[in-house]
Design a protein around this motif. Structure first.
Motif, PDB file in Angstrom:
ATOM      1  N   SER A  17       0.830  -1.205   0.000  1.00 12.78           N
ATOM      2  CA  SER A  17       0.000   0.000   0.000  1.00 12.78           C
ATOM      3  C   SER A  17       0.862   1.251   0.000  1.00 12.78           C
ATOM      4  N   GLU A  18       1.875   1.260   0.843  1.00 17.77           N
ATOM      5  CA  GLU A  18       2.764   2.421   0.936  1.00 17.77           C
ATOM      6  C   GLU A  18       3.517   2.641  -0.375  1.00 17.77           C
ATOM      7  N   THR A  19       3.964   1.555  -0.998  1.00 17.64           N
ATOM      8  CA  THR A  19       4.710   1.671  -2.252  1.00 17.64           C
ATOM      9  C   THR A  19       3.821   2.190  -3.376  1.00 17.64           C
ATOM     10  N   LEU A  20       2.603   1.679  -3.477  1.00 23.84           N
ATOM     11  CA  LEU A  20       1.686   2.114  -4.530  1.00 23.84           C
ATOM     12  C   LEU A  20       1.343   3.594  -4.387  1.00 23.84           C
ATOM     13  N   GLU A  21       1.191   4.051  -3.148  1.00 25.02           N
ATOM     14  CA  GLU A  21       0.869   5.457  -2.910  1.00 25.02           C
ATOM     15  C   GLU A  21       2.062   6.360  -3.177  1.00 25.02           C
ATOM     16  N   ALA A  22       3.235   5.942  -2.694  1.00 29.50           N
ATOM     17  CA  ALA A  22       4.414   6.808  -2.784  1.00 29.50           C
ATOM     18  C   ALA A  22       5.043   6.803  -4.168  1.00 29.50           C
TER      19      ALA A  22
END
Length: 202
Positions: A17-22
């Motif tokens: 989730s963090e990677t997709l957002e960032a």
């Protein structure tokens, strides 16, 4: 893209989730049994409720559920088959519903896992993972409206092994596992079962 991550509170799900957002700048909807958006793959009706809540999305990723650790001579059927409804049948229920709810040309990425183990107690996990690994390439050809179906087979994750007090070097770093999911979500492949660090097969 608007992407639902099911199992977003777990080791892989939170990192993904963090990677997709960032990195990708995507809108991520975090779903789990106790998350902002509630879903339990063991309850098909909750999958419908999730889609009703989030509306049409471009992609769905399922990283929830795990195969049961129990020997073949476990004391009860319940002990041995725990997880069948969640990980295996749950992801199949998700696939059937996603075929109607994901946008044209979108994607669904499941999680199976390795199906060959060298230690006892993992025969049920092998059954579930192997079944999903064979389901994905076949079901991918049946998905309508250009929806792409793929799966990631992460095996043991290094960080999970370390939490269990085991040698993390025997697993795959979560960052490498996450990269496999991102490539499937943002790519064009269909019917692939990807084992991080190993060339994809169809």
């Amino acid at each position: 893209m608007k992407i639902v991550v099911i199992g977003a509170s777990g080791t892989i799900g939170s990192a993904l989730s963090e990677t997709l957002e960032a990195s990708g700048g995507h809108e991520v909807v975090r779903a789990s049994r106790r998350g902002p958006v509630v879903v339990d793959l063991a309850r098909p009706e909750s999958i419908d409720e999730m889609f009703d809540a989030v509306g049409t999305v471009d992609a769905v990723v399922a990283v929830a559920g795990s195969g049961q650790i129990a020997r073949i001579d476990a004391s009860s059927d319940e002990d041995y088959f725990r997880g069948l409804e969640g990980k295996m049948l749950g992801q199949i229920h998700l696939t059937r519903r996603a075929a109607h709810r994901i946008a044209d040309g979108g994607s669904l990425t499941l999680t199976n896992g390795i199906s060959t183990f060298s230690e006892p107690g993992l025969s049920f996990a092998a059954l579930v993972n192997g079944g999903l690994g064979h389901f994905v390439p076949t079901a991918a050809a049946e998905m309508p409206r250009g929806i792409r179906l793929n799966s990631v087979s992460p095996g043991w994750v290094a960080e999970t092994l370390e939490k269990m007090g085991r040698d993390g070097a025997q697993g795959t770093p979560v960052a490498e596992v996450v990269r496999a999911y991102v490539e499937l979500i943002e790519g064009t492949g269909r019917g692939l079962v990807v084992e991080p660090g190993v060339p994809a097969t169809s």
